[in-house]
Design a protein around this motif. Structure first.
Motif, short mmCIF file in Angstrom:
data_model
loop_
_atom_site.label_atom_id
_atom_site.label_comp_id
_atom_site.label_asym_id
_atom_site.label_seq_id
_atom_site.Cartn_x
_atom_site.Cartn_y
_atom_site.Cartn_z
N ASN A 35 0.85 -1.19 0.00
CA ASN A 35 0.00 0.00 0.00
C ASN A 35 0.88 1.24 0.00
O ASN A 35 2.10 1.14 -0.12
CB ASN A 35 -0.95 -0.02 1.20
CG ASN A 35 -0.23 -0.11 2.53
OD1 ASN A 35 0.88 0.42 2.69
ND2 ASN A 35 -0.83 -0.82 3.50
N HIS A 36 0.25 2.40 0.13
CA HIS A 36 0.99 3.65 -0.06
C HIS A 36 2.05 3.88 1.02
O HIS A 36 2.89 4.78 0.87
CB HIS A 36 0.00 4.83 -0.08
CG HIS A 36 -0.66 5.09 1.24
ND1 HIS A 36 -1.70 4.34 1.72
CD2 HIS A 36 -0.38 6.01 2.20
CE1 HIS A 36 -2.07 4.80 2.90
NE2 HIS A 36 -1.29 5.81 3.22
N SER A 63 1.52 8.08 -3.39
CA SER A 63 0.35 7.72 -4.21
C SER A 63 -0.92 8.38 -3.63
O SER A 63 -1.10 8.39 -2.41
CB SER A 63 0.17 6.21 -4.24
OG SER A 63 -1.05 5.86 -4.85
N THR A 65 -3.75 7.14 -3.94
CA THR A 65 -4.65 6.03 -3.59
C THR A 65 -3.90 5.08 -2.67
O THR A 65 -2.67 5.11 -2.58
CB THR A 65 -5.13 5.29 -4.84
OG1 THR A 65 -3.99 4.80 -5.56
CG2 THR A 65 -5.94 6.20 -5.74
N ASP A 66 -4.63 4.24 -2.00
CA ASP A 66 -4.01 3.31 -1.06
C ASP A 66 -3.16 2.29 -1.79
O ASP A 66 -2.08 1.93 -1.34
CB ASP A 66 -5.10 2.60 -0.25
CG ASP A 66 -4.52 1.76 0.88
OD1 ASP A 66 -3.65 2.28 1.60
OD2 ASP A 66 -4.92 0.58 1.00
N SER A 69 -2.34 2.55 -8.78
CA SER A 69 -3.49 2.61 -9.67
C SER A 69 -3.08 3.15 -11.03
O SER A 69 -2.13 3.93 -11.13
CB SER A 69 -4.60 3.48 -9.08
OG SER A 69 -4.16 4.80 -8.92
N VAL A 159 -7.06 -0.35 -9.87
CA VAL A 159 -6.00 -0.45 -8.87
C VAL A 159 -5.22 -1.73 -9.09
O VAL A 159 -5.77 -2.72 -9.62
CB VAL A 159 -6.58 -0.41 -7.44
CG1 VAL A 159 -7.24 0.92 -7.17
CG2 VAL A 159 -7.55 -1.55 -7.21
N LYS A 348 -11.87 1.48 -7.92
CA LYS A 348 -11.79 2.94 -7.81
C LYS A 348 -11.23 3.38 -6.46
O LYS A 348 -11.27 4.55 -6.12
CB LYS A 348 -13.17 3.56 -8.02
CG LYS A 348 -13.78 3.28 -9.39
CD LYS A 348 -12.91 3.76 -10.52
CE LYS A 348 -13.53 3.46 -11.89
NZ LYS A 348 -12.65 3.86 -12.99
N ASP A 349 -10.73 2.38 -5.69
CA ASP A 349 -10.12 2.65 -4.39
C ASP A 349 -11.12 3.23 -3.39
O ASP A 349 -10.75 3.93 -2.45
CB ASP A 349 -8.92 3.60 -4.53
CG ASP A 349 -7.98 3.49 -3.34
OD1 ASP A 349 -7.77 2.35 -2.86
OD2 ASP A 349 -7.50 4.53 -2.87
#
Length: 708
Positions: A35-36, A63, A65-66, A69, A159, A348-349
């Protein structure tokens, strides 16, 4: 010296790049989802960055997003992260989960030798169709740390779930995933063969479309989980095959729904809008063909979500309107829609990536398959019940037919009897018609006789009229002569009382007294008055006969309607009983163009019928016939109202029919009022009758003033 400078450069670059990022530490029997917290990234929308250029970049960012993506505008991303191996194995598998990836590469540089290593997904699997999970075996010594760069490229915007395993954990997970997917494929194959079997037995296309849907569904999921032919190119699969399979999957779903719910046959008002779902899938196909796969994937996501919602709404509406088998469709489609929404939310996170959200679409598909299978099985029950109902209905029809045949036989016998009766009645009617024709023949003969009689009457009236006129013209002079004689006698009577009356007058005076001269005078006066009245009445009758004798006139003549009515009354005078009072009430009417003789016949017939209607009554009290004429701007009316017996509505409807009569046999021919109706029509007039049984009758005749 160069190596020292390069080392210092790499150290500074690594320090700034990983400021604020965590080191990914992998331990024994552990798997970590990147993850980020573990990486920073650089976007590569032009797809032109190389590892050498990436090494020189210092603008890696966190990022938004988590998970990593990709977007339509950014199909390539570079990740930079630090990995530490705290396991006992040197091989660290790095994998990408169930998603569409065109390329997946790992780069790293040896800290001591500066040697660059490029790792690609492992191609060691064997077999023509086997799982090609996107895996890179990254070699790193236990208890050591390495900075790696990951390049990911895909035309599908979503993602990217990247997982780092310890080696033993990877093989455990790999085996579990293959087992689960194998179970899924087993369920799919059972569904396919079972429904094909049902299709060949029942011949319902719903089962065939369902087989197509299940086959394409399994193919789509297999491609998504990395199952493909070894010789197939990943770029071709991801750019053309995978999106086309998804489009065909949705077309098969649409065909199945239409056939299963019988929309085209039973709900045409819905089907004309439902057809739109077939055409919207042409849009992503167009983008696939022109090579814009990234846009095509986005459109497919939008179309699938929209179609799912619309189909669910339609299923709910049909179920609420009494379509029972729409219940399972509604439940199946609800589960499918929920799985799609979870999948879209994950991509789409919006939702976190975990084992449930990553496989939500697969779970939804399985549940949907089961529910659709139940729905199709329920449809078999429906067919069985329908067949039973059909057989029962056929049995009922057979019984009804037997009953109808029996009833028809009875009905035919009754019809034969009825027809026989009708023939007898028809024969009697024909006999009556013959009688009527004979009566009509007699009437025509009588009519000819009446015409001849009219001519004879006209001649007699003419011949009588001359001597009557002679008598009438002589009565007045005779009266004057008698008056003179009576005056002379009065003078002689005056001499009678004189005293010196001669002897010669005594004898006439005595004779005068003997014959009673006053009585003779009165008697002569009365006789002359009677002769005068008789002559006047005879002249009036002759005049009426002459008017009545003109029934065969063919030329229009001006006639006084009031006078014509009075002439008719004169001729009917001897048929009017003493208890009937006839009251003429006439407006002043100018002579009108007409056929006078024919109108006289009308008045004679109508007034005569009124007299007969009063005579028919058993009791008579203040009986009367009121005859009124009224003047209007364009017409005149003649109203004849009597206090007779009246008539029923049935008699009133038939009163102008030829040969219809309510009189006894021999008393009437039934042609009088029919002739009246014809004469009024010839005058372009109208006749209306108002009557009530026991209350009397009113006949209203309307005649135009200007007949030409």
């Amino acid at each position: 010296m160069k190596r020292v400078l390069l080392f210092i450069f790499l150290f500074i670059n690594g320090y700034f790049a990983f400021a604020g990022s965590d080191t990914l530490t992998i331990r024994e029997n552990e798997v970590i989802l990147i993850n980020h917290h573990y990486f920073k990234q650089i976007n590569d929308p032009s797809k032109k960055l190389t590892f050498d250029s990436i090494l020189k970049r210092t603008d890696f960012v966190e990022s938004p997003t988590d998970l990593p993506s990709l977007k339509v505008s950014n199909p390539v991303v570079w990740l930079k992260m630090e990995v530490k191996n705290n396991s006992n194995q040197t091989n660290i598998p790095i994998t990408i989960g169930s998603t569409i990836i065109d390329s997946f590469d790992v780069f790293y540089q040896n800290k001591k030798t500066s040697l660059i290593t490029h790792l690609e997904p492992d191609q060691s699997d064997v077999g023509y169709f086997s799982p090609k999970e996107t895996i890179i075996n990254f070699t790193i010594q236990p208890n050591s740390t390495q900075t790696i760069y990951i390049r990911i490229q895909s035309n599908s915007p979503n993602v990217i779930p990247i997982e780092v395993y310890s080696e033993n954990k990877y093989w455990e997970s790999y085996s579990s995933k293959n087992t689960g997917f194998g179970i899924f494929i087993g369920i799919v194959l059972i569904m396919i063969f079972y429904n094909l079997f049902l299709y060949f037995i029942i011949k319902d296309k719903s089962y065939l479309y369902y087989v197509c849907y299940v086959s394409l569904l399994s193919l789509s999921q297999g491609l998504l989980h990395g199952y493909r032919l070894h010789f197939a190119d990943a770029l071709i699969l991801n750019s053309y095959v995978t999106p086309m399979v998804r489009v065909l999957l949705w077309l098969s779903i649409t065909l199945f729904v239409n056939q299963f719910l019988q929309l085209k046959k039973q709900y045409k008002h819905i089907y004309k809008y439902f057809r739109i779902l077939f055409f919207i899938w042409a849009v992503p196909v167009l983008f696939i063909l022109i090579g814009r796969t990234n846009i095509a994937y986005t459109i497919i996501t939008v179309c699938s979500t929209t179609s799912s919602i619309l189909l669910l709404i339609m299923g709910i509406w049909l179920y609420r309107n009494g379509v029972k088998h729409a219940k399972f469709f509604m439940l199946a489609w609800s589960s499918f829609l929920i799985s799609i929404l979870i999948s879209v939310g994950r991509n789409k996170d919006i939702l976190p990536y975990n084992s449930f959200t990553s496989n939500a679409l697969l779970y939804g598909f399985v549940l949907e398959l089961v529910l659709f299978a139940i729905a199709l099985a329920d449809k078999i029950n429906f067919y069985r019940d329908q067949n039973n109902d059909t057989q029962f209905f056929a049995l009922q029809i057979a019984k009804e037919n037997e009953k109808l045949i029996t009833e028809q036989n009875i009905q035919l016998e009754n019809m034969v009897l009825g027809r026989t009766k009708e023939l007898l009645e028809s024969n009697a009617n024909l006999q009556g018609l013959i009688t009527n024709l004979k009566a009509a023949q007699s009437q025509l003969i009588e009519t000819e006789k009446m015409a001849s009689l009219g001519q004879l009457t006209a001649g007699i009236a003419h011949e009588i009229n001359n001597p009557i006129n002679f008598v009438r013209s002589n009565i007045k002079p005779l009266k004057l002569d008698f008056k003179d004689l009576f005056d002379l006698l009065d003078q002689y009577a005056a001499i009678e009382h004189q005293p010196d009356l001669p002897e010669a007058f005594k004898a006439p005076i005595a004779f005068k007294q003997k014959i009673d001269l006053d009585f003779i005078r009165k008697e002569i006066t009365d006789l002359l008055d009677g002769i005068e009245e008789g002559a006047s009445r005879t002249a009036e009758i002759v005049q009426s006969l002459r008017a009545f004798s003109r029934t065969d006139e063919v030329e229009l003549k001006p006639a006084d309607i009031n006078k014509s009515i009075l002439n008719s009354l004169v001729l009917l005078r001897n048929t009017i009983p003493y208890y009937i009072e006839i009251t003429p009430v006439f407006d002043k009417i100018e002579p009108i163009n007409c056929y006078p003789g024919k109108l006289n016949q009308v008045f004679m017939n109508v007034i005569h019928n009124s007299i007969q209607a009063i005579i028919e009554k058993k009791k008579h009290n203040k009986e009367s016939i009121l005859i009124q004429t009224k003047d209007y701007p364009d017409n005149i009316s003649i109203e004849i109202t009597d206090t007779g017996a009246g008539m029923t509505e049935e008699v009133k409807q038939k009163m102008f029919d030829p040969f219809f009569t309510t009189k006894d046999v021999g008393e009437g021919t039934g042609l009088g009022l029919s002739i009246v109706f014809g004469i009024i029509e010839k005058h372009k007039g109208a006749i209306d009758v108002a009557s009530k049984r026991g209350k009397g009758t009113t006949v209203v005749i309307m005649l135009p003033k200007t007949l030409s």
